[in-house]
Scaffold this active site. Structure first.
Site, mmCIF file in Angstrom:
data_model
loop_
_atom_site.group_PDB
_atom_site.id
_atom_site.type_symbol
_atom_site.label_atom_id
_atom_site.label_comp_id
_atom_site.label_asym_id
_atom_site.label_seq_id
_atom_site.Cartn_x
_atom_site.Cartn_y
_atom_site.Cartn_z
ATOM 1 N N ARG A 1 9.053 2.218 7.033
ATOM 2 C CA ARG A 1 9.259 1.856 5.622
ATOM 3 C C ARG A 1 10.157 2.817 4.851
ATOM 4 O O ARG A 1 10.935 2.383 4.006
ATOM 5 C CB ARG A 1 7.910 1.781 4.893
ATOM 6 C CG ARG A 1 7.118 0.536 5.186
ATOM 7 C CD ARG A 1 5.836 0.516 4.354
ATOM 8 N NE ARG A 1 4.879 -0.422 4.899
ATOM 9 C CZ ARG A 1 3.555 -0.219 4.891
ATOM 10 N NH1 ARG A 1 3.050 0.869 4.356
ATOM 11 N NH2 ARG A 1 2.752 -1.117 5.410
ATOM 12 N N CYS B 1 -0.381 -2.706 1.363
ATOM 13 C CA CYS B 1 -0.996 -3.851 0.667
ATOM 14 C C CYS B 1 -1.294 -3.576 -0.807
ATOM 15 O O CYS B 1 -1.057 -4.432 -1.669
ATOM 16 C CB CYS B 1 -2.257 -4.302 1.393
ATOM 17 S SG CYS B 1 -3.238 -2.961 2.074
ATOM 18 N N LYS C 1 1.373 6.754 -0.167
ATOM 19 C CA LYS C 1 2.200 5.562 0.091
ATOM 20 C C LYS C 1 2.457 4.804 -1.208
ATOM 21 O O LYS C 1 3.558 4.316 -1.447
ATOM 22 C CB LYS C 1 1.484 4.613 1.059
ATOM 23 C CG LYS C 1 1.532 5.042 2.502
ATOM 24 C CD LYS C 1 0.822 3.988 3.351
ATOM 25 C CE LYS C 1 0.488 4.524 4.722
ATOM 26 N NZ LYS C 1 -0.448 3.660 5.442
ATOM 27 N N HIS D 1 -7.377 -6.848 -2.946
ATOM 28 C CA HIS D 1 -7.426 -5.519 -3.571
ATOM 29 C C HIS D 1 -7.261 -5.679 -5.086
ATOM 30 O O HIS D 1 -6.243 -6.206 -5.569
ATOM 31 C CB HIS D 1 -6.291 -4.635 -3.043
ATOM 32 C CG HIS D 1 -6.405 -4.276 -1.588
ATOM 33 N ND1 HIS D 1 -7.521 -4.521 -0.817
ATOM 34 C CD2 HIS D 1 -5.515 -3.646 -0.757
ATOM 35 C CE1 HIS D 1 -7.318 -4.083 0.410
ATOM 36 N NE2 HIS D 1 -6.107 -3.545 0.479
ATOM 37 N N ASN E 1 -4.733 -8.839 0.219
ATOM 38 C CA ASN E 1 -4.134 -7.747 1.008
ATOM 39 C C ASN E 1 -3.534 -8.190 2.333
ATOM 40 O O ASN E 1 -2.521 -7.636 2.767
ATOM 41 C CB ASN E 1 -5.156 -6.639 1.249
ATOM 42 C CG ASN E 1 -6.463 -7.131 1.797
ATOM 43 O OD1 ASN E 1 -7.177 -7.881 1.117
ATOM 44 N ND2 ASN E 1 -6.808 -6.726 2.995
ATOM 45 N N THR E 2 -4.122 -9.215 3.002
ATOM 46 C CA THR E 2 -3.517 -9.596 4.289
ATOM 47 C C THR E 2 -2.526 -10.760 4.150
ATOM 48 O O THR E 2 -1.843 -11.095 5.103
ATOM 49 C CB THR E 2 -4.594 -9.969 5.350
ATOM 50 O OG1 THR E 2 -5.389 -11.039 4.838
ATOM 51 C CG2 THR E 2 -5.460 -8.776 5.708
#
Ligand SMILES: NC(=O)c1ccc[n+]([C@@H]2O[C@H](COP(=O)([O-])OP(=O)(O)OC[C@H]3O[C@@H](n4cnc5c(N)ncnc54)[C@H](OP(=O)(O)O)[C@@H]3O)[C@@H](O)[C@H]2O)c1
Length: 356
Positions: A112, A151, A207, A244, A334-335
């Protein structure tokens, strides 16, 4: 049109299964191979399935997990690989796959922050996709790597984009309430998380800050210049299953915003995926909830329409303006939006731009 041949790296995991559900009837992409570790090899997708709300088609249900192999993917003429591997493994596998000519859409953090790799959330930074052309020059890749964000930063960044376009501010304070599925399968032992909260998620706060700066940054044709913004997170794991929730506080500089103006700023926000009517683009990337007690993970994590974009919208609610302090909650699946869904949308952008 012939569909583009795709594989999932890590198809048996929490993000991997979301990929399966989004690809099983995709109009442009065909799922050819579902790879996992040797532990799961030979098991059918229906035997490992953990998403009770998703019904698999007969063909998908009987698809067998195969041991991950780039050679096998090349032999099967795979063009796109959707990555849902642990970061340490992704570091080695994704570079090998991109060198072999695959377009990788990865959920892992491994690449990333590399200068020539975008963290793509296309409603925010569609133009960052252009930097993959530099990967071919810099690295002699035949394919390329596009990542999506962590996420929790995904939900925050989608909510911040309409605000940074309209208001001036430099610091964002955020406390997260992150679901168990964010820790992968099987995640945290039930006795540790049931009726409990964990006030520490390794590397998550770092992050959130660095990725938000890059996602909201400007691409000048050569580099992505990070936005001058600081995110100050407290990250907490809580016993919800998916979604989240995040409590955000921002001091707006200059003139005080009004509540109605902020609501309008959020709800009128759209981006390139909406303009291009991409298959997995939610009609509204940000949905404003006016009720006192929303958004809630159980009720709002799957927000987004049409049906293919369920879980792709970020919900925002409890918006309060108190002098120059703006406070609100945002919620991201989140997924899906924070994981597989964003990758699938990224692939649709790359297909539209002729990169695949
Ligand atoms: N969960 C989230 O909300 C979320 C959101 C955004 C990004 N991510 C990132 O996405 C990635 C996947 O997360 P997850 O939550 O889906 O994790 P997970 O549930 O633990 O799944 C990991 C996957 O990787 C496979 N795998 C592990 N070791 C392997 C090996 N040696 N060879 C081949 N395959 C192997 C697993 O296969 P087996 O089942 O055979 O072990 C499984 O399919 C991680 O990098 C994570 O940080 C997660």
């Amino acid at each position: 049109m012939n569909k583009i041949r795709a594989a999932i790296f890590g198809a048996s995991g929490m993000v991997g299964q979301r990929f399966v559900s989004m690809l099983q009837d995709h109009p442009q992409i065909e799922l050819i191979a579902a790879y996992s570790s040797d532990r799961s090899r030979g098991r059918r997708l229906e035997d490992i399935w953990k998403l009770p709300e998703i019904t698999l088609s007969e063909d998908t249900a009987s698809m067998k997990l195969e041991k991950l192999s780039i050679n096998d993917a090349v032999k099967k003429r795979i063009e796109i690989a959707f990555g849902a591997l642990p970061a340490d493994l992704a570091k080695q596998v994704e570079i090998e796959a991109a060198s072999a000519g695959l377009a990788i859409f990865s959920n892992a953090s491994a690449y990333r922050m590399e200068a020539d790799v975008p963290i793509l959330i296309p409603e925010i930074n569609f133009d960052h996709l252009g930097i993959v052309d530099l990967q071919r020059e810099n690295r002699e890749f035949k394919g390329f790597i596009v990542t999506n964000a962590n996420c929790s930063v995904t939900g925050l960044a989608v909510a911040l984009k309409p605000l940074v376009d309209r208001y001036s501010f430099s610091d964002v304070h955020v406390s997260t309430y992150q679901a168990i599925s964010g820790a992968g399968y099987p995640g945290i032992p039930s006795l540790d998380i049931n009726a409990n909260c964990f006030p520490f998620i390794k590397n998550e706060e770092e992050k959130m800050n660095r990725e938000a700066r890059k996602i909201l940054g400007e691409y000048n044709g050569k580099d992505i210049v990070p936005r001058d913004i600081e995110v100050w997170p407290h990250c907490v794991r809580v016993p919800s299953r998916d979604g989240h929730l995040e409590a955000v506080s921002i001091s707006i500089e200059g003139e005080q915003p009004t509540l109605e103006e902020v609501v309008k700023t959020f709800s009128s926000f759209t981006g390139m995926p909406q303009k291009l009517r991409l298959p997995s683009a939610p009609e509204k990337p940000v949905i404003v909830r006016r009720e006192d007690d929303r958004p809630q993970p159980l009720l709002d994590a799957m927000a987004g329409s049409p049906a293919r974009a369920r879980g792709m919208a970020v919900s925002v609610g409890r918006i309060r303006v108190d002098r120059n302090l703006l406070r609100f909650f945002c919620l991201v699946h989140n997924t899906i939006r924070g994981g597989a869904g964003d990758s699938v949308l990224n692939a649709e952008c790359a297909i539209h731009e002729g990169k695949i």
